[in-house]
Design a protein around this motif. Structure first.
Motif, PDB file in Angstrom:
ATOM      1  N   CYS A 159     -23.660 -10.438 -10.488  1.00  0.00           N
ATOM      2  CA  CYS A 159     -24.881 -10.036  -9.780  1.00  0.00           C
ATOM      3  C   CYS A 159     -25.566  -8.926 -10.570  1.00  0.00           C
ATOM      4  N   TYR A 161     -27.416  -6.658  -9.270  1.00  0.00           N
ATOM      5  CA  TYR A 161     -27.490  -5.437  -8.461  1.00  0.00           C
ATOM      6  C   TYR A 161     -26.224  -4.616  -8.665  1.00  0.00           C
ATOM      7  N   THR A 162     -26.284  -3.364  -8.226  1.00  0.00           N
ATOM      8  CA  THR A 162     -25.150  -2.470  -8.517  1.00  0.00           C
ATOM      9  C   THR A 162     -24.642  -1.781  -7.250  1.00  0.00           C
ATOM     10  N   CYS A 163     -24.522  -2.522  -6.163  1.00  0.00           N
ATOM     11  CA  CYS A 163     -24.004  -1.924  -4.918  1.00  0.00           C
ATOM     12  C   CYS A 163     -22.610  -1.357  -5.215  1.00  0.00           C
ATOM     13  N   PHE A 165     -19.943  -0.494  -3.816  1.00  0.00           N
ATOM     14  CA  PHE A 165     -18.667  -0.915  -3.225  1.00  0.00           C
ATOM     15  C   PHE A 165     -18.271  -2.344  -3.609  1.00  0.00           C
ATOM     16  N   CYS A 166     -19.122  -3.023  -4.408  1.00  0.00           N
ATOM     17  CA  CYS A 166     -18.964  -4.479  -4.527  1.00  0.00           C
ATOM     18  C   CYS A 166     -18.276  -4.885  -5.828  1.00  0.00           C
ATOM     19  N   ASP A 168     -18.596  -7.544  -7.438  1.00  0.00           N
ATOM     20  CA  ASP A 168     -19.479  -8.258  -8.361  1.00  0.00           C
ATOM     21  C   ASP A 168     -20.497  -7.351  -9.031  1.00  0.00           C
ATOM     22  N   SER A 169     -20.555  -6.085  -8.615  1.00  0.00           N
ATOM     23  CA  SER A 169     -21.560  -5.183  -9.195  1.00  0.00           C
ATOM     24  C   SER A 169     -21.265  -4.895 -10.667  1.00  0.00           C
ATOM     25  N   PRO A 202     -22.198 -15.023  -5.516  1.00  0.00           N
ATOM     26  CA  PRO A 202     -22.203 -13.701  -4.875  1.00  0.00           C
ATOM     27  C   PRO A 202     -23.576 -13.353  -4.314  1.00  0.00           C
ATOM     28  N   ASN A 203     -24.636 -13.757  -5.025  1.00  0.00           N
ATOM     29  CA  ASN A 203     -25.987 -13.469  -4.556  1.00  0.00           C
ATOM     30  C   ASN A 203     -26.850 -14.672  -4.935  1.00  0.00           C
ATOM     31  N   GLU A 256     -26.331  -3.440   4.912  1.00  0.00           N
ATOM     32  CA  GLU A 256     -25.308  -2.422   4.629  1.00  0.00           C
ATOM     33  C   GLU A 256     -25.586  -1.081   5.299  1.00  0.00           C
ATOM     34  N   LYS A 264     -31.476  -3.797  -2.867  1.00  0.00           N
ATOM     35  CA  LYS A 264     -31.251  -5.198  -2.529  1.00  0.00           C
ATOM     36  C   LYS A 264     -32.014  -5.634  -1.290  1.00  0.00           C
TER      37      LYS A 264
HETATM   38  S1  SF4 Z   1     -23.358  -9.401  -4.672  1.00  0.00           S
HETATM   39 FE1  SF4 Z   1     -24.497  -8.389  -3.001  1.00  0.00          FE
HETATM   40  S2  SF4 Z   1     -23.257  -6.566  -2.520  1.00  0.00           S
HETATM   41 FE2  SF4 Z   1     -22.583  -7.322  -4.563  1.00  0.00          FE
HETATM   42  S3  SF4 Z   1     -23.790  -6.172  -6.076  1.00  0.00           S
HETATM   43 FE3  SF4 Z   1     -24.888  -8.096  -5.624  1.00  0.00          FE
HETATM   44  S4  SF4 Z   1     -26.351  -7.588  -3.982  1.00  0.00           S
HETATM   45 FE4  SF4 Z   1     -24.807  -5.937  -4.069  1.00  0.00          FE
END
Ligand code: SF4
Length: 504
Positions: A159, A161-163, A165-166, A168-169, A202-203, A256, A264
């Motif tokens: 993904c 994005y850089t959340c 806690f995730c 996949d970030s 994941p996204n 979240e 996101k």
């Molecule tokens: S998969 Fe969802 S929670 Fe994980 S980094 Fe991407 S947007 Fe964020």
């Protein structure tokens, strides 16, 4: 429903192992089978894919198979998050897994009883077997799902994005072969009158046009029902209209928090009630096109303080009655995400047995701005508000079609709604009345309260006897220690290892 949540990677492994010349039996454990009876007796090597909540089951199974002379391998989220712990109970622990990793394990195939080998690929695989190649494994798994049959598919990994806690970030976004995806969708129309596909991306929809073009080029519009997880930022009205035209029936966006992670949800820079209003308007727009939406929230983030975040979620429910809210208690899954290092440095991570790390049965991060009873009080209050009969009726009325309506009611009256209110209430009672129970939450003792050990014993059934000694405990700071060791080694210093001592 459980067979519908089966992971894709065990099916992929089944195909790879067959391609490498092996005989494969794949068993999907949905939580109800007697595994001791169902699993094959004479095997050379067993691969187990498990989330952390299944770790104790996986450890017991590994012990059982090793006693029969088999070599055991752990993969999946638990292996990614807690490799140091899993190495104690498996001959191999695999992180990122491609066909080469599997080939190496199969070639070596030797016991590593004292400490399992940890093997990981440099990156996620560039391609994986599609539905046609996985079909026999998909078919045998879906036989265990009598009503709804959800076929797992994936078109991308990682993904952008850089959340924090995730898991996949930290994995770079990478689309898979859309050619295979197109063939698979056409293939599914030969197997079902109207297939139902769950996208495991994941996204979903990062390369929205490429993805939707692939769907539109391969099957007639609205001939397959789709479910996907996607962030709100990707769900503009033109995109949602196109999703509807192509049969998307359920979307799971993550909100979240009302104070952070705005990228996101396309709400960068706004927070609190302003964010509630904006997100609610956005979700209501989506609900005009897609009948089922689950909005995901994380409870207990460090930015949360007092009752306000919970009250804001209640306002969101009032303004968006058609959305089903999914709540997760903040959890730090080992080395899933760099943020977990900060929690471990702060001494905030609790050694809850893995069995409870499902985002609900335990919160393994001490909340920064709440006492435990205060936090649980807020969680109970919000969960009750979500699942009053009045709220259930409002959700029913605000949902357009029959199946989503029924799904919402079922989820509310099941272990997810009413069941959680009962469970959280019991946890809060024990926090107030049981000193040892509270002491575990306050890190005064590492002895696991009987409330939890009894539950594991009951859930494991006959596998309880195979749980190896010590397997209920783990070092909650293993990630930090491994990182310290790595940086000490790279700087040429002599590392000092401090062992975590557990009371048994
Ligand atoms: S998969 Fe969802 S929670 Fe994980 S980094 Fe991407 S947007 Fe964020």
């Amino acid at each position: 429903m459980n067979a519908n949540f089966a992971s894709l990677m065990p099916q992929v492994l089944g195909v790879w192992c067959e391609e490498l010349g092996h005989d494969v039996t794949l068993v999907c454990y949905t939580g109800f089978e007697n595994l001791v009876d169902e699993l094959p007796k004479n095997v050379d090597i067993v691969f187990i894919g498990a989330f952390s909540e299944a770790a104790q089951t996986a450890y017991a199974l590994s012990n059982l198979f090793r006693s029969r002379g088999a070599v055991t391998v752990l993969g999946g989220p638990h292996a990614r998050c807690y490799p140091q712990d899993a190495q104690k109970y498996f001959d191999y622990v695999v992180g990122l897994t491609d066909k080469q990793v599997i080939e190496d394990v199969l070639e070596d195939c030797s016991p590593h009883q004292s400490l399992g080998l940890h093997i990981t690929a440099k990156q996620q695989p560039f391609s994986i077997p599609g539905v046609r190649e996985r079909w026999k494994f998909i078919e045998s798994t879906l036989k265990k799902a009598p009503l709804i049959k959800l076929v797992p598919m994936i078109g991308s990994l990682g993904c952008p994005y850089t959340c924090s806690f995730c898991i996949d970030s930290v994995i770079p976004y990478q689309p898979l072969d859309f050619g295979i995806l197109k063939e698979d969708l056409s293939f599914l129309l030969t197997k079902f009158r109207r297939p139902l596909v769950g996208w495991h991306d994941p996204n979903f929809g990062i390369r929205f046009d490429d993805y939707l073009n692939a769907i539109e080029e391969s099957v007639p519009p609205d001939s397959i029902d789709f479910i996907a997880e996607s962030s709100l930022s990707l769900l503009s009205e033109p995109h949602v209209k196109r999703l509807k035209r192509n049969g998307f029936k359920a979307i799971l966006p993550g909100i979240e928090s009302w104070y952070e992670l705005g990228g996101k949800s396309k709400t960068n820079g706004i927070a609190g009630m302003n964010k509630v209003s904006q997100v609610s308007e956005h979700v209501n727009m989506i609900l005009r096109y897609i009948p089922y939406i689950q909005t995901n929230f994380v409870l207990g983030l460090d930015t949360d303080e007092g009752s306000e975040p919970f009250e804001l979620t209640k306002r969101f429910l009032d303004l968006t009655p058609g959305a089903f809210p999914g709540y997760s208690l903040l959890s730090a899954f080992g080395q899933a995400a760099p943020l977990n290092l900060e929690y471990q440095r702060a001494g905030s991570v609790l050694p809850f047995p893995f069995h409870f790390l499902d985002n609900n049965h335990a919160m393994n991060v001490k909340p920064k701005n709440y006492s435990w009873p205060e936090f649980y009080q807020n969680v109970i209050d919000l969960t009750r508000y979500t699942f009053t009969w009045k709220a259930i009726a409002k959700r029913f009325a605000a949902t357009g079609s029959v199946k989503p309506r029924l799904m919402n009611v079922l989820r509310a009256v099941s272990s997810e709604g009413f069941g959680r209110i009962k469970y959280f209430t019991e946890v809060r009672r024990l926090l107030r009345t049981d000193r040892q129970f509270r002491g575990f939450f306050e890190k005064e003792t590492t002895r696991i309260p009987p409330f939890y050990t009894d539950m594991i014993r009951k859930d494991l059934g006959s596998l309880w006897d195979w749980l190896p000694p010590g397997a209920m405990y783990h070092d909650p700071n293993a990630y930090l220690k491994a990182e310290n060791l790595r940086s000490a080694q790279s700087s040429g210093k002599t590392p000092v290892l401090v062992e975590h001592i557990f009371e048994k």
